[in-house]
Design a protein around this motif. Structure first.
Motif, short mmCIF file in Angstrom:
data_model
loop_
_atom_site.label_atom_id
_atom_site.label_comp_id
_atom_site.label_asym_id
_atom_site.label_seq_id
_atom_site.Cartn_x
_atom_site.Cartn_y
_atom_site.Cartn_z
N GLU A 118 0.82 -1.21 0.00
CA GLU A 118 0.00 0.00 0.00
C GLU A 118 0.86 1.26 0.00
OE1 GLU A 118 -2.72 -0.53 3.27
OE2 GLU A 118 -4.04 -1.81 2.07
N LEU A 119 1.94 1.23 0.76
CA LEU A 119 2.83 2.40 0.80
C LEU A 119 3.45 2.66 -0.57
CD1 LEU A 119 4.22 4.59 2.48
CD2 LEU A 119 5.99 2.92 3.07
N ASN A 120 3.91 1.62 -1.23
CA ASN A 120 4.49 1.79 -2.57
C ASN A 120 3.47 2.33 -3.56
OD1 ASN A 120 7.02 0.87 -1.81
ND2 ASN A 120 6.58 -1.27 -2.33
N PHE A 121 2.23 1.86 -3.43
CA PHE A 121 1.18 2.36 -4.33
C PHE A 121 0.91 3.83 -4.08
CE2 PHE A 121 -3.14 3.40 -5.50
CZ PHE A 121 -3.29 2.81 -6.75
N LEU A 122 0.79 4.22 -2.83
CA LEU A 122 0.51 5.63 -2.51
C LEU A 122 1.62 6.54 -3.01
CD1 LEU A 122 -0.93 5.35 1.13
CD2 LEU A 122 -2.18 5.46 -1.03
N ILE A 123 2.85 6.11 -2.85
CA ILE A 123 3.98 6.91 -3.32
C ILE A 123 3.99 7.00 -4.84
CG2 ILE A 123 6.51 7.02 -3.46
CD1 ILE A 123 6.57 5.78 -0.65
N SER A 124 3.75 5.86 -5.51
CA SER A 124 3.78 5.85 -6.97
C SER A 124 2.68 6.71 -7.57
CB SER A 124 3.66 4.41 -7.49
OG SER A 124 2.37 3.88 -7.24
N GLN A 125 1.54 6.81 -6.87
CA GLN A 125 0.41 7.61 -7.36
C GLN A 125 0.39 9.02 -6.76
OE1 GLN A 125 -1.67 6.38 -9.80
NE2 GLN A 125 -0.16 4.71 -9.78
N LYS A 126 1.45 9.33 -6.00
CA LYS A 126 1.58 10.65 -5.36
C LYS A 126 0.39 10.96 -4.44
CE LYS A 126 4.52 12.81 -8.86
NZ LYS A 126 5.01 11.55 -9.42
N LEU A 127 -0.09 9.93 -3.76
CA LEU A 127 -1.19 10.09 -2.79
C LEU A 127 -0.58 10.22 -1.39
CD1 LEU A 127 -3.59 7.36 -4.26
CD2 LEU A 127 -3.82 9.84 -4.49
N PHE A 128 0.34 11.15 -1.23
CA PHE A 128 1.09 11.28 0.02
C PHE A 128 0.20 11.61 1.22
CE2 PHE A 128 3.97 12.74 -3.45
CZ PHE A 128 4.82 11.64 -3.45
N TYR A 129 -0.90 12.30 0.96
CA TYR A 129 -1.77 12.71 2.06
C TYR A 129 -2.44 11.52 2.76
CZ TYR A 129 -5.83 11.88 -0.95
OH TYR A 129 -6.80 11.30 -1.73
N LEU A 130 -2.42 10.34 2.11
CA LEU A 130 -3.04 9.16 2.71
C LEU A 130 -2.07 8.35 3.57
CD1 LEU A 130 -5.24 7.84 -0.24
CD2 LEU A 130 -6.02 8.92 1.87
N ILE A 131 -0.78 8.70 3.54
CA ILE A 131 0.21 7.92 4.30
C ILE A 131 -0.05 7.97 5.81
CG2 ILE A 131 2.67 7.76 4.90
CD1 ILE A 131 3.31 8.48 2.00
N PRO A 132 -0.38 9.12 6.41
CA PRO A 132 -0.71 9.11 7.85
C PRO A 132 -1.87 8.17 8.18
CG PRO A 132 -0.32 11.35 7.13
CD PRO A 132 -0.36 10.51 5.88
N SER A 133 -2.88 8.14 7.30
CA SER A 133 -4.02 7.25 7.54
C SER A 133 -3.58 5.79 7.43
CB SER A 133 -5.14 7.54 6.54
OG SER A 133 -6.26 6.73 6.79
N LEU A 134 -2.68 5.49 6.50
CA LEU A 134 -2.15 4.13 6.37
C LEU A 134 -1.43 3.72 7.64
CD1 LEU A 134 -1.30 1.55 4.88
CD2 LEU A 134 0.60 2.84 3.87
N ILE A 135 -0.65 4.61 8.21
CA ILE A 135 0.09 4.32 9.45
C ILE A 135 -0.89 4.04 10.59
CG2 ILE A 135 1.64 5.29 11.19
CD1 ILE A 135 2.97 6.86 8.88
N ILE A 136 -1.94 4.87 10.69
CA ILE A 136 -2.93 4.69 11.75
C ILE A 136 -3.66 3.36 11.59
CG2 ILE A 136 -5.09 5.58 12.72
CD1 ILE A 136 -4.06 8.41 11.95
N ARG A 137 -4.10 3.07 10.36
CA ARG A 137 -4.82 1.82 10.10
C ARG A 137 -3.94 0.60 10.41
NH1 ARG A 137 -9.25 1.69 6.43
NH2 ARG A 137 -8.38 -0.20 5.49
N SER A 138 -2.69 0.67 10.02
CA SER A 138 -1.78 -0.45 10.26
C SER A 138 -1.56 -0.66 11.75
CB SER A 138 -0.44 -0.20 9.55
OG SER A 138 -0.64 -0.04 8.16
N ALA A 139 -1.44 0.45 12.49
CA ALA A 139 -1.25 0.36 13.94
C ALA A 139 -2.49 -0.23 14.61
CB ALA A 139 -0.95 1.74 14.52
N ILE A 140 -3.67 0.18 14.14
CA ILE A 140 -4.92 -0.35 14.70
C ILE A 140 -5.00 -1.86 14.48
CG2 ILE A 140 -7.43 -0.42 14.35
CD1 ILE A 140 -7.28 2.61 13.81
N LYS A 141 -4.68 -2.31 13.27
CA LYS A 141 -4.72 -3.75 12.96
C LYS A 141 -3.76 -4.51 13.87
CE LYS A 141 -5.68 -3.06 8.01
NZ LYS A 141 -5.11 -3.22 6.65
N TYR A 142 -2.55 -3.98 14.01
CA TYR A 142 -1.52 -4.66 14.79
C TYR A 142 -1.92 -4.76 16.26
CZ TYR A 142 3.00 -5.88 16.78
OH TYR A 142 4.00 -6.51 17.48
N VAL A 143 -2.36 -3.64 16.82
CA VAL A 143 -2.72 -3.62 18.24
C VAL A 143 -3.92 -4.54 18.50
CG1 VAL A 143 -3.64 -2.18 20.09
CG2 VAL A 143 -1.76 -1.34 18.68
#
Length: 283
Positions: free
Chosen positions: A254-279
């Motif tokens: 997902e991170l590679n896709f966001l970077i490749s599509q220049k969707l940088f504003y979604l990276i914080p949400s990706l981090i939050i979602r990943s942390a929620i899943k892990y916890v």
């Protein structure tokens, strides 16, 4: 002629249910189709819509519903069918979906079940929800069994009853769905099938649209349920491996896709979602 049962559990699916059952009725193939809903006391016009579309129906008290129980009842009601397709109430089958998944399971000897490809519209569910589904449902069909379990790890037993087909006779040999299971019943049946030396398949040519969107709290609840499921059935992770490596692959994808599509504003949400899943999964 082969007889196929198609089952949908329902609870107030809303106006979009019209499209779900319409897409079912547009399916064609060399098979007889018997259609069934089991409804948990919907307060909308679900039963009327289903009847008008040629579905049989049964109702159960909402308080008694479990994912295992309702599927077990459906299998018993559709006992005259050779194969049984399970759908969720928010899935839209695409052209030839039933024909393709039926041909797939029949062409692979010893296959207990197969699941189809799910796609989501990013404009409806958001990019991160769509990417979760895109990661799990590739363009390449798979056959998974005991012999290649080390290659796929825990994903060996990944499945989905949002759109799946079961060989009815094999399903009954495996004991049918347990009444008391209320989450990940698809993974349990896939695990039992693999353990019993059957194979399970993923058919990328049988597609459906599944625009399910999970917000942070819903995501947390989902992964808590997954955690509880694995606590209830610890043998699955012992025999097929843990989920950590797949989780890392998903984040990288997902991170590679966001970077490749220049969707940088979604990276914080990706981090939050990943942390929620892990916890949620680790608590």
């Amino acid at each position: 002629m082969l007889k196929i049962g198609l089952f949908i559990p329902t609870l107030n699916p809303g106006i979009n249910f019209k499209k779900t059952i319409s897409m079912v009725n547009q399916q064609a193939g060399n098979f007889e189709l018997r259609k069934l809903i089991i409804d948990s006391e919907s307060t909308d016009n679900t039963i009327q819509l289903a009847q008008q579309a040629g579905f049989e129906y049964k109702t159960i008290p909402r308080i008694t519903f479990t994912h295992g129980k309702v599927r077990r009842i459906a299998v018993n009601l559709l006992s005259d069918c050779d194969y049984i397709v399970f759908l969720s109430q928010d899935v839209y089958l695409q052209e030839n979906a039933l024909k393709n998944i039926l041909e797939f399971i029949r062409s692979n000897r010893n296959m207990a079940l197969a699941y189809g490809k799910q796609r989501s519209d990013p404009q409806v569910v958001g990019w991160l929800n769509a990417l979760d589904r895109q990661f799990n449902y590739s363009d390449t069909s798979l056959i998974k069994n005991w012999q290649n379990r080390k290659l796929y790890g825990l994903k060996t037993v990944f499945s989905s009853d949002a759109f799946a087909i079961y060989d009815k006779n094999i399903l009954l040999k495996l004991g049918n769905f347990p009444k008391n299971i209320n989450f990940s019943e698809d993974i349990l049946m896939a695990s039992l099938a693999i353990k019993a030396q059957y194979s399970i398949g993923y058919c990328a040519q049988a597609t459906c649209i599944h625009n399910q969107s999970l917000k942070y709290y819903q995501l947390y609840k989902r992964y808590r349920k997954i955690n509880n499921f694995h606590k209830q059935y610890p043998w699955i992770r012992k025999q097929f491996g843990g989920a950590t490596s797949e989780g890392i692959k998903l984040v990288k994808y997902e991170l590679n896709f966001l970077i490749s599509q220049k969707l940088f504003y979604l990276i914080p949400s990706l981090i939050i979602r990943s942390a929620i899943k892990y916890v949620a999964f680790r608590i």
